[in-house]
Design a protein around this motif. Structure first.
Motif, PDB file in Angstrom:
ATOM      1  N   ARG A  41      49.790  43.737  33.486  1.00 35.08           N
ATOM      2  CA  ARG A  41      48.755  44.776  33.426  1.00 35.08           C
ATOM      3  C   ARG A  41      48.403  45.284  34.823  1.00 35.08           C
ATOM      4  O   ARG A  41      48.121  46.469  35.005  1.00 35.08           O
ATOM      5  CB  ARG A  41      47.495  44.247  32.722  1.00 35.08           C
ATOM      6  CG  ARG A  41      47.693  43.876  31.271  1.00 35.08           C
ATOM      7  CD  ARG A  41      46.371  43.750  30.517  1.00 35.08           C
ATOM      8  NE  ARG A  41      45.403  42.860  31.133  1.00 35.08           N
ATOM      9  CZ  ARG A  41      45.335  41.541  30.934  1.00 35.08           C
ATOM     10  NH1 ARG A  41      46.222  40.944  30.129  1.00 35.08           N
ATOM     11  NH2 ARG A  41      44.396  40.800  31.505  1.00 35.08           N
ATOM     12  N   MET A  42      48.389  44.396  35.814  1.00 32.47           N
ATOM     13  CA  MET A  42      48.090  44.819  37.177  1.00 32.47           C
ATOM     14  C   MET A  42      49.122  45.826  37.672  1.00 32.47           C
ATOM     15  O   MET A  42      48.779  46.834  38.306  1.00 32.47           O
ATOM     16  CB  MET A  42      48.018  43.610  38.110  1.00 32.47           C
ATOM     17  CG  MET A  42      46.787  42.751  37.892  1.00 32.47           C
ATOM     18  SD  MET A  42      46.679  41.331  39.021  1.00 32.47           S
ATOM     19  CE  MET A  42      46.171  42.152  40.542  1.00 32.47           C
ATOM     20  N   ALA A  43      50.385  45.578  37.394  1.00 29.28           N
ATOM     21  CA  ALA A  43      51.427  46.504  37.836  1.00 29.28           C
ATOM     22  C   ALA A  43      51.328  47.835  37.108  1.00 29.28           C
ATOM     23  O   ALA A  43      51.481  48.904  37.720  1.00 29.28           O
ATOM     24  CB  ALA A  43      52.809  45.875  37.617  1.00 29.28           C
ATOM     25  N   VAL A  44      51.062  47.798  35.817  1.00 32.43           N
ATOM     26  CA  VAL A  44      50.925  49.038  35.039  1.00 32.43           C
ATOM     27  C   VAL A  44      49.752  49.857  35.545  1.00 32.43           C
ATOM     28  O   VAL A  44      49.854  51.080  35.740  1.00 32.43           O
ATOM     29  CB  VAL A  44      50.767  48.710  33.540  1.00 32.43           C
ATOM     30  CG1 VAL A  44      50.340  49.954  32.753  1.00 32.43           C
ATOM     31  CG2 VAL A  44      52.071  48.149  32.964  1.00 32.43           C
ATOM     32  N   SER A  45      48.623  49.196  35.781  1.00 35.73           N
ATOM     33  CA  SER A  45      47.434  49.895  36.263  1.00 35.73           C
ATOM     34  C   SER A  45      47.645  50.455  37.665  1.00 35.73           C
ATOM     35  O   SER A  45      47.301  51.599  37.957  1.00 35.73           O
ATOM     36  CB  SER A  45      46.229  48.948  36.231  1.00 35.73           C
ATOM     37  OG  SER A  45      45.044  49.617  36.631  1.00 35.73           O
ATOM     38  N   PHE A  89      41.631  44.219  39.658  1.00 33.59           N
ATOM     39  CA  PHE A  89      41.524  43.057  38.784  1.00 33.59           C
ATOM     40  C   PHE A  89      40.421  43.253  37.747  1.00 33.59           C
ATOM     41  O   PHE A  89      40.575  42.872  36.584  1.00 33.59           O
ATOM     42  CB  PHE A  89      41.260  41.793  39.609  1.00 33.59           C
ATOM     43  CG  PHE A  89      41.373  40.525  38.813  1.00 33.59           C
ATOM     44  CD1 PHE A  89      42.601  40.085  38.373  1.00 33.59           C
ATOM     45  CD2 PHE A  89      40.240  39.790  38.480  1.00 33.59           C
ATOM     46  CE1 PHE A  89      42.717  38.921  37.616  1.00 33.59           C
ATOM     47  CE2 PHE A  89      40.346  38.631  37.731  1.00 33.59           C
ATOM     48  CZ  PHE A  89      41.586  38.196  37.299  1.00 33.59           C
ATOM     49  N   SER A  90      39.315  43.864  38.150  1.00 29.62           N
ATOM     50  CA  SER A  90      38.231  44.134  37.189  1.00 29.62           C
ATOM     51  C   SER A  90      38.723  45.028  36.061  1.00 29.62           C
ATOM     52  O   SER A  90      38.373  44.815  34.898  1.00 29.62           O
ATOM     53  CB  SER A  90      37.052  44.803  37.901  1.00 29.62           C
ATOM     54  OG  SER A  90      36.469  43.920  38.838  1.00 29.62           O
ATOM     55  N   ARG A  91      39.536  46.022  36.396  1.00 27.63           N
ATOM     56  CA  ARG A  91      40.052  46.934  35.375  1.00 27.63           C
ATOM     57  C   ARG A  91      40.911  46.200  34.361  1.00 27.63           C
ATOM     58  O   ARG A  91      40.765  46.373  33.154  1.00 27.63           O
ATOM     59  CB  ARG A  91      40.874  48.055  36.020  1.00 27.63           C
ATOM     60  CG  ARG A  91      40.090  49.058  36.810  1.00 27.63           C
ATOM     61  CD  ARG A  91      40.880  50.340  37.011  1.00 27.63           C
ATOM     62  NE  ARG A  91      42.151  50.175  37.684  1.00 27.63           N
ATOM     63  CZ  ARG A  91      42.322  50.216  38.998  1.00 27.63           C
ATOM     64  NH1 ARG A  91      41.285  50.352  39.784  1.00 27.63           N
ATOM     65  NH2 ARG A  91      43.519  50.103  39.539  1.00 27.63           N
ATOM     66  N   ILE A  92      41.817  45.373  34.860  1.00 31.44           N
ATOM     67  CA  ILE A  92      42.778  44.770  33.933  1.00 31.44           C
ATOM     68  C   ILE A  92      42.166  43.614  33.144  1.00 31.44           C
ATOM     69  O   ILE A  92      42.760  43.144  32.183  1.00 31.44           O
ATOM     70  CB  ILE A  92      44.065  44.329  34.667  1.00 31.44           C
ATOM     71  CG1 ILE A  92      43.816  43.143  35.613  1.00 31.44           C
ATOM     72  CG2 ILE A  92      44.670  45.493  35.407  1.00 31.44           C
ATOM     73  CD1 ILE A  92      44.260  41.819  35.110  1.00 31.44           C
ATOM     74  N   MET A  93      40.956  43.179  33.552  1.00 31.75           N
ATOM     75  CA  MET A  93      40.286  42.096  32.835  1.00 31.75           C
ATOM     76  C   MET A  93      39.195  42.583  31.896  1.00 31.75           C
ATOM     77  O   MET A  93      38.399  41.799  31.386  1.00 31.75           O
ATOM     78  CB  MET A  93      39.714  41.097  33.832  1.00 31.75           C
ATOM     79  CG  MET A  93      40.779  40.293  34.576  1.00 31.75           C
ATOM     80  SD  MET A  93      41.896  39.376  33.492  1.00 31.75           S
ATOM     81  CE  MET A  93      40.810  38.048  32.950  1.00 31.75           C
ATOM     82  N   GLN A  94      39.136  43.886  31.655  1.00 33.39           N
ATOM     83  CA  GLN A  94      38.211  44.392  30.643  1.00 33.39           C
ATOM     84  C   GLN A  94      38.532  43.761  29.290  1.00 33.39           C
ATOM     85  O   GLN A  94      39.686  43.476  28.986  1.00 33.39           O
ATOM     86  CB  GLN A  94      38.314  45.912  30.535  1.00 33.39           C
ATOM     87  CG  GLN A  94      37.769  46.653  31.745  1.00 33.39           C
ATOM     88  CD  GLN A  94      37.783  48.147  31.528  1.00 33.39           C
ATOM     89  OE1 GLN A  94      37.489  48.628  30.433  1.00 33.39           O
ATOM     90  NE2 GLN A  94      38.121  48.904  32.567  1.00 33.39           N
TER      91      GLN A  94
END
Length: 237
Positions: free
Chosen positions: A38-42, A218-223
């Motif tokens: 998810r981090m790479a996609v974001s 990291f905050s974005r992908i941990m929603q």
């Protein structure tokens, strides 16, 4: 430690009533493999239809696609499956890699750091992950104490601390694929006994981890998202 811009950019997540022709990403929020995908996609600014799963109730659509039954799994619009998290990261970065996480420029300049990347990630995914699982699930592995398993993992932490003594990040003064691929597993290791981790003499590694955990990326992908069901409106991530 300097924070690279992609860690703090604007959010790229949203919800939508439909997700035509988007890749589908099966994910689980707390899985370190899914985190790095998810981090790479974001970071790449891509959109996918996110399907958050329940580990105890995996959707049949996912199991029909992939017999491995683990996340992440990316289904491309043409039906192609990408079933390994590192391959999903490389797919995303092949679309857009503004800060050169893949260190293509470093490789072109024959820098040793770029050559070290595959080995570092492979050690994380192999040897270190082996001891991490033993440590995290020590009750399932009564052959040794949790402290024994933890000690076996420390050689990798020492290696990372040494790398961070030379640069802001593992392979240089900017974020690389290695940082993002490894970070979720160091996070998991630290969370087994957070008090112990905060007291060990790895200040650079501790600060490196905090840099990622406190970042907007990291905050974005941990929603948090509700588990996916076929009848629900798609979630665009």
């Amino acid at each position: 430690m300097e924070k690279s811009a992609p860690l703090n950019g604007e959010s790229s997540t949203q919800s939508s009533g439909s997700a035509p022709n988007l890749p589908i990403l099966y994910s689980f929020r707390r899985c370190p493999y899914a985190m790095r995908a998810r981090m790479a996609v974001s970071y790449a600014g891509l959109k996918v239809e996110l399907r958050e799963i329940e580990l105890t109730n995996k959707p049949s659509t996912m199991l029909d696609l992939s017999s491995k039954g683990t996340v992440p799994i990316l289904v491309l619009p043409d039906g192609q499956l990408i079933e390994e998290s590192l391959d999903i990261m490389l797919w995303a970065l092949s679309k857009n890699d503004p800060e050169d996480w893949r260190q293509i420029e470093a490789a072109a300049n024959q820098k040793e750091s770029a050559a070290n990347m595959p080995d570092l990630i492979a050690f994380n995914d192999g040897e270190f992950k082996h001891w991490l699982d033993k440590y995290k699930y020590a009750d399932r592995n009564p052959e040794h104490t949790p402290e024994y398993y933890r000690t076996q993992a420390l050689s990798f932490l020492s290696r990372l601390e040494e790398l961070l003594s030379q640069n802001d990040f593992l392979l240089g003064n900017s974020i690389s694929l290695a940082d993002v691929a490894i970070m979720p597993f160091i996070r998991q290791f630290a969370s087994v006994d957070s008090n112990w981790f905060e007291q060990i003499n790895y200040p650079l590694l501790q600060q490196w981890l905090k840099t990622f955990l406190n970042s907007n990326l990291f905050s974005r992908i941990m929603q948090k998202y509700k588990p996916w069901h076929a009848q629900n409106a798609p979630t665009v991530f």
